[in-house]
Design a protein around this motif. Structure first.
Motif, PDB file in Angstrom:
ATOM      1  N   LEU A 518       0.257  -0.914  -0.060  1.00  0.00           N
ATOM      2  CA  LEU A 518       0.467  -0.252   0.133  1.00  0.00           C
ATOM      3  C   LEU A 518       1.070   1.371   0.173  1.00  0.00           C
ATOM      4  O   LEU A 518       0.466   2.342  -0.270  1.00  0.00           O
ATOM      5  N   GLN A 519       2.162   1.068   0.009  1.00  0.00           N
ATOM      6  CA  GLN A 519       3.221   2.282   0.016  1.00  0.00           C
ATOM      7  C   GLN A 519       3.550   2.201  -1.019  1.00  0.00           C
ATOM      8  O   GLN A 519       3.805   1.903  -1.859  1.00  0.00           O
ATOM      9  N   LYS A 520       3.799   3.264  -1.675  1.00  0.00           N
ATOM     10  CA  LYS A 520       4.573   3.634  -2.956  1.00  0.00           C
ATOM     11  C   LYS A 520       5.724   2.419  -3.499  1.00  0.00           C
ATOM     12  O   LYS A 520       6.827   2.804  -2.228  1.00  0.00           O
ATOM     13  N   ARG A 521       5.581   2.300  -4.052  1.00  0.00           N
ATOM     14  CA  ARG A 521       6.824   1.568  -4.859  1.00  0.00           C
ATOM     15  C   ARG A 521       8.275   1.995  -4.595  1.00  0.00           C
ATOM     16  O   ARG A 521       8.712   3.376  -5.207  1.00  0.00           O
ATOM     17  N   GLN A 522       9.383   1.979  -3.769  1.00  0.00           N
ATOM     18  CA  GLN A 522      11.062   1.885  -3.577  1.00  0.00           C
ATOM     19  C   GLN A 522      11.671   1.139  -4.381  1.00  0.00           C
ATOM     20  O   GLN A 522      11.689  -0.125  -4.408  1.00  0.00           O
ATOM     21  N   ALA A 637      -9.343   1.389 -13.168  1.00  0.00           N
ATOM     22  CA  ALA A 637      -8.123   0.968 -14.300  1.00  0.00           C
ATOM     23  C   ALA A 637      -6.869   2.431 -14.024  1.00  0.00           C
ATOM     24  O   ALA A 637      -5.692   2.082 -13.974  1.00  0.00           O
ATOM     25  N   PHE A 638      -7.088   3.894 -13.399  1.00  0.00           N
ATOM     26  CA  PHE A 638      -7.118   4.624 -12.669  1.00  0.00           C
ATOM     27  C   PHE A 638      -5.765   3.822 -11.715  1.00  0.00           C
ATOM     28  O   PHE A 638      -4.620   4.281 -11.715  1.00  0.00           O
ATOM     29  N   HIS A 639      -5.954   3.818 -10.574  1.00  0.00           N
ATOM     30  CA  HIS A 639      -5.398   2.769  -9.036  1.00  0.00           C
ATOM     31  C   HIS A 639      -4.436   1.981 -10.303  1.00  0.00           C
ATOM     32  O   HIS A 639      -3.477   2.041  -9.433  1.00  0.00           O
ATOM     33  N   MET A 640      -4.456   0.883 -10.972  1.00  0.00           N
ATOM     34  CA  MET A 640      -3.819  -0.449 -11.687  1.00  0.00           C
ATOM     35  C   MET A 640      -2.868   0.908 -12.226  1.00  0.00           C
ATOM     36  O   MET A 640      -1.383  -0.193 -12.124  1.00  0.00           O
ATOM     37  N   THR A 641      -3.491   1.570 -12.814  1.00  0.00           N
ATOM     38  CA  THR A 641      -1.791   2.680 -13.261  1.00  0.00           C
ATOM     39  C   THR A 641      -0.612   3.050 -12.953  1.00  0.00           C
ATOM     40  O   THR A 641      -0.073   2.748 -12.987  1.00  0.00           O
ATOM     41  N   SER A 642      -1.795   3.162 -11.774  1.00  0.00           N
ATOM     42  CA  SER A 642      -0.783   4.136 -10.834  1.00  0.00           C
ATOM     43  C   SER A 642      -0.074   2.694 -10.407  1.00  0.00           C
ATOM     44  O   SER A 642       1.265   3.039 -10.303  1.00  0.00           O
ATOM     45  N   TYR A 643      -0.470   1.716  -9.691  1.00  0.00           N
ATOM     46  CA  TYR A 643       0.745   1.192  -9.563  1.00  0.00           C
ATOM     47  C   TYR A 643       2.090   0.287 -10.357  1.00  0.00           C
ATOM     48  O   TYR A 643       2.562   0.217  -9.624  1.00  0.00           O
ATOM     49  N   HIS A 840     -13.353   5.232  -3.065  1.00  0.00           N
ATOM     50  CA  HIS A 840     -11.560   5.284  -3.565  1.00  0.00           C
ATOM     51  C   HIS A 840     -10.371   4.649  -2.953  1.00  0.00           C
ATOM     52  O   HIS A 840      -9.177   4.111  -3.818  1.00  0.00           O
ATOM     53  N   PRO A 841     -10.353   4.769  -1.560  1.00  0.00           N
ATOM     54  CA  PRO A 841      -9.128   4.276  -1.036  1.00  0.00           C
ATOM     55  C   PRO A 841      -9.338   2.766  -1.105  1.00  0.00           C
ATOM     56  O   PRO A 841      -8.506   1.649  -1.204  1.00  0.00           O
ATOM     57  N   GLU A 842     -10.515   2.208  -0.604  1.00  0.00           N
ATOM     58  CA  GLU A 842     -10.826   0.923  -1.092  1.00  0.00           C
ATOM     59  C   GLU A 842     -10.009   0.056  -2.228  1.00  0.00           C
ATOM     60  O   GLU A 842     -10.113  -0.190  -2.685  1.00  0.00           O
ATOM     61  N   VAL A 843     -10.144   0.578  -3.234  1.00  0.00           N
ATOM     62  CA  VAL A 843      -9.655   0.687  -5.158  1.00  0.00           C
ATOM     63  C   VAL A 843      -8.727   0.466  -4.733  1.00  0.00           C
ATOM     64  O   VAL A 843      -7.887  -0.376  -5.131  1.00  0.00           O
ATOM     65  N   ARG A 844      -8.386   1.452  -4.640  1.00  0.00           N
ATOM     66  CA  ARG A 844      -6.208   1.454  -4.306  1.00  0.00           C
ATOM     67  C   ARG A 844      -5.758   0.399  -3.133  1.00  0.00           C
ATOM     68  O   ARG A 844      -5.184  -0.845  -4.331  1.00  0.00           O
ATOM     69  N   THR A 845      -6.135  -0.085  -2.935  1.00  0.00           N
ATOM     70  CA  THR A 845      -6.288  -0.748  -1.515  1.00  0.00           C
ATOM     71  C   THR A 845      -6.451  -2.246  -2.462  1.00  0.00           C
ATOM     72  O   THR A 845      -5.199  -3.267  -2.596  1.00  0.00           O
TER      73      THR A 845
END
Length: 871
Positions: A518-522, A637-643, A840-845
């Motif tokens: 859930l954290q931004k990938r490094q 699609a947006f949250h998939m693309t962000s990840y 929105h946070p649910e979709v991201r998770t």
């Protein structure tokens, strides 16, 4: 208009018509010989029906016949003035269209037609099959004032479309144009190849060259040879299986490459010894050795297409290559091989264009290649062609000269002195030499980035190099500009190296479980450490802590210490389906290579057969439809693309090279690339899992619609990796066999799906996908498995060393693929975020923690339970 060269062995065997109509721009006095034969008439009407229409394919396919009918009816419905009797040079041509008008009309009808060249290819499809004909039977469609006639209009009193047919043409027009846009490029290619080589334009040669880049049999040839071939290749086609191309014992006159179809290689007394397919070649041996044919070649199937190079051209290209090759020798051995080639047209002071030649590195020792590229570096410009070769060297050098060897060579170059010349000349040489090496070192540091911090030899070199440049800058003020930039680069690398030595990042188990997703990938470094479970036969486990880059030998050692076992253990990747892969002791970074639900097991060799998957490896028993159906497709699609962008952005360019040449050989990890590639499989299995766990038919139909919409939005966001993964999930046998579900899918969604599936068509080396990507601007998340395949194709088709010299042409080709990734990431990903909804946070998770079944057998069983096979 000049007649076209028809290949001697082609299926088309016809002479030129006597009353040929010239193109409008080139009317000459003797164009119409036939007119003089009818002097007692002011004009004459052309015979309404010709008994023998000449076309390349003797029998049009049903699909193309239908396409022609739809286009004709559409034109007659909305632009009837386009099909009418036309007079030209005292002759009336019945019911004709004009080439330029057809191209104009087609471009107005659909967003899938992007250029006039593309439209020409689409009309060429109809022309090849005789559904559209040039009034004088020319075999290539041209965007000019030339007359063409639909097959239906060849008869007098051709029917006008009924109301029903008008409606049909309106409904089917977009699908028809889409079909033609997909097969048009191949028809356009054949059209170009049928031209006499002398008539091919610069654009034609570029199109042929692009095609040759993806032909297996030519992968080992240099760019220069491929460009030469583009000018001489001839298209040849044969309609019937059993046709003999040539017989054993005959004189060799041509070399063939298979574009489509397959052939059998037959030797007297032995019969068929092998079969050759698309991308293979044959017939070269007899030309090289000037010997008779060693075997007969027989067509294995109907409608085979070939590219042919005739003996004279073949020998000339070999001679030209040798004549334009410059070899530098030391102690009697080649140390550098250069090839003279045309660089670009430059305008002289008189305004005339003159040819400019350059010498391109083909092969050499690493030291000589570097020396040559430094000498060629232009200090007065930002970027030149020789700098492009330097870029390739910097990117690829890890294959043939590791940093431990490169750093001392760079230092020696920096301190090099001129041995002759006046004092001023010596000073100029020293200054320019130092500036070139500094520029190269900064480029090297920029390309390698964080990877330099992981190599002590590289960090030590940078520190030593900075001291040398600082000392020189005191005496040579001209170096001070570069010194400031160099100081920043060295400071960043040395500081980061010290920090990373003090603290290790702990990654959670298997890179994919828990909150870290859930954290931004490094980017993950090879020195980072990981906590990982290793299981035993009885499903008990031990948790070990090891660097990401640990070898299997080190992992087994850590497991043995924990278990207090002195026995020889194996480390095994056990998939959810029970498939086992035993790792070799020298394999590195195996944690990231596991399948989605795969687990690591340690056991003795005699226990290997008794290993069984853990219950948790089976994946979910129920889908997450309840929460998933409340999420908007655009949000998903947006949250998939962000990840996906985070994962893609973490992949270092060098990982692509390590993956291609084998990370065991390079002793490097590719963990970020592994995780990004695994994401593709994860999305694919997520689609299949959700569909196969949905027991209600109406809900399954909704799911199909939702996934098609998600794919469309991913394509909109230029996330082609996820787009392909979703569509491949829907085309998986477990999903595509659900006929009852697909039957209830609305036709609008079926059309979208067919359009998306056509983009995935693998024929002609994924030509449909490549044409689509070529039109996109960064940022793009590309279809990564295809880029990997391209690099592997180049690697396996070309030797890394030729006569003990580095094959730099191969390095250049692989670097070009890596630069595609660089271009894709040249702009930041920052699309307009969908309006934040309450979940929105649910979709991201949800999109970052997909739970899937990755066992194809289980998915097939679930699919058959949903819709049992009809007896």
């Amino acid at each position: 208009m000049a007649g076209l060269l028809v290949p001697p062995y082609g299926v088309m065997e016809s002479g030129c018509s006597a009353d040929k109509m010239p193109d409008k721009e080139n009317i000459s006095n003797n164009s119409f010989v036939s007119v003089s034969k009818h002097q007692n008439k002011k004009s004459f009407i052309e015979s309404p029906a010709k008994p023998h229409l000449k076309c390349i394919s003797q029998v049009p396919s049903e699909k193309i016949l239908r396409a022609g009918k739809i286009l004709r009816n559409a034109i007659l419905s909305w632009a009837p003035h386009m099909i009418r009797d036309r007079k030209y040079h005292l002759k009336t041509y019945r019911q004709c269209c004009v080439g330029t008008e057809l191209v104009d009309w087609q471009m107005q009808q659909s967003s899938c037609v992007h250029s006039r060249i593309q439209a020409v290819g689409m009309w060429q499809v109809l022309l090849e099959e005789g559904v559209l004909n040039h009034v004088d039977q020319e075999l290539s469609f041209q965007d000019k004032y030339l007359f063409y006639r639909f097959l239906d209009d060849e008869q007098e009193d051709a029917p006008v479309p009924t109301e029903e047919e008008r409606k049909e043409s309106q409904e089917e027009l977009q699908d028809t144009l889409l079909l033609l846009s997909q097969i048009g490029p191949d028809a356009h290619m054949r059209m170009i190849l049928r031209k006499h080589p002398a008539e091919r334009t610069a654009d034609d040669l570029e199109i042929i060259y692009e095609e040759l880049l993806h032909i297996k049999a030519l992968s080992h040839l240099s760019t220069t040879v491929k460009r030469e071939l583009a000018g001489v290749l001839i298209f040849e086609s044969h309609a019937k299986a059993g046709t003999v191309l040539f017989n054993q014992g005959e004189e060799g006159t041509s070399w063939y490459i298979i574009l489509k179809g397959s052939v059998n290689v037959v030797i007297y007394g032995k019969g068929v010894v092998c079969t050759l397919h698309e991308g293979d070649d044959f017939g070269k041996l007899a030309l090289v050795n000037d010997a008779p044919r060693a075997a007969s070649i027989v067509l294995r199937e109907d409608n085979c297409h070939f590219l042919r190079v005739d003996k004279e051209d073949f020998n000339r290209i070999l001679r030209d290559v040798e004549a334009n090759t410059v070899r530098l020798k030391e102690h009697g051995q080649d140390v550098l091989v250069l090839e003279k080639c045309l660089s670009s047209s430059r305008t002289s002071s008189h305004g005339a264009s003159s040819s400019h030649y350059k010498y391109k590195v083909m092969s050499g020792t690493p030291e000589k290649i570097l020396e040559h590229l430094l000498e060629m570096m232009r200090l007065d410009s930002q970027f030149t062609e020789s700098d492009s070769a330097l870029e390739d060297f910097v990117l690829m050098h890890c294959v043939f000269i590791p940093n431990s060897q490169l750093c001392p060579v760079l230092m020696a170059h920096y301190h090099a002195q001129a041995s002759q010349g006046s004092d001023q000349e010596k000073l100029d040489y020293t200054l320019n030499n130092k500036r070139r090496v500094i520029r190269l070192v900064m480029q090297w540091a920029a390309v390698h980035g964080d990877y330099l911090q992981e190599e002590e030899v590289a960090v030590a070199f940078l520190e030593e190099f900075l001291i040398a440049v600082s000392n020189d800058a005191k005496a040579i003020p001209a170096l001070r500009d570069q010194l400031t930039k160099l100081e920043k680069i060295v400071k960043r690398n040395t500081d980061d190296a010290r920090v990373s030595q003090k603290k290790h990042k702990i990654l959670l188990r298997q890179f994919s479980m828990g909150d870290e997703k859930l954290q931004k990938r490094q980017p993950i470094k090879s020195s980072d450490e990981i906590l990982f479970k290793v299981y035993c036969c009885d499903h008990t486990y031990t948790t070990i802590r090891a660097p990401v880059a640990a070898s299997v030998r080190e992992v087994i050692g850590a497991v043995a210490d924990k278990l207090g076992s002195a026995e020889d253990l194996l480390l095994v990747n056990l998939s959810s389906a029970g498939d086992k892969v035993v790792f070799k002791p020298n394999d590195v970074s195996v944690f990231s290579t596991l399948s989605i639900n795969g687990r690591l097991f340690a056991c003795r060799r005699d226990q290997l057969d008794s290993l069984t998957p853990l219950p948790e490896q089976e994946g979910p028993a129920t889908g997450l439809l309840a929460s998933f159906e409340l999420m908007s497709s655009k949000d998903v699609a947006f949250h998939m693309t962000s990840y996906d962008w985070e994962l893609f952005h973490c992949v270092h360019e060098l990982e692509l090279i390590y993956h291609t040449f084998g990370r065991q050989n390079m002793k490097k990890t590719t963990v970020n690339l592994d995780l990004f590639l695994r994401r593709f499989n994860e999305i694919q299995f997520w689609v299949i899992t959700e569909v196969c766990l949905c027991s209600q038919l109406s809900k399954r139909v909704q799911l199909l619609k939702k996934f098609i919409k998600i794919a469309a939005h991913c394509k909109e966001y230029r996330n082609l990796n996820a787009f392909f993964a979703v569509i491949m999930g829907l085309s998986n046998p477990a999903v595509c066999r659900l006929n009852q579900t697909w039957e209830k899918l609305p036709s609008k969604f079926k059309k979208f799906y067919v359009e998306f599936e056509n983009l995935m068509d693998p024929s002609r080396n994924h030509r449909a996908y490549r044409l689509t990507v070529a039109k996109l601007e960064a940022p793009i998340i590309p279809f990564m498995p295809l880029l990997i395949k391209d690099m592997t194709f180049t690697h396996e088709g070309n030797k890394t060393f030729v006569d003990n010299l580095v094959n730099f042409e191969k390095m250049r080709m692989i670097a070009n693929t890596v630069k595609i990734v660089r271009y894709c990431r040249s702009q930041p990903f920052s699309p307009d975020s969908p309006v934040a909804s309450k979940n929105h946070p649910e979709v991201r998770t949800y999109v970052r923690q997909l739970h899937v079944i990755d066992n194809q057998r289980t998915l097939s069983q679930l699919s058959h339970r949903l819709e049992p096979r009809r007896s």
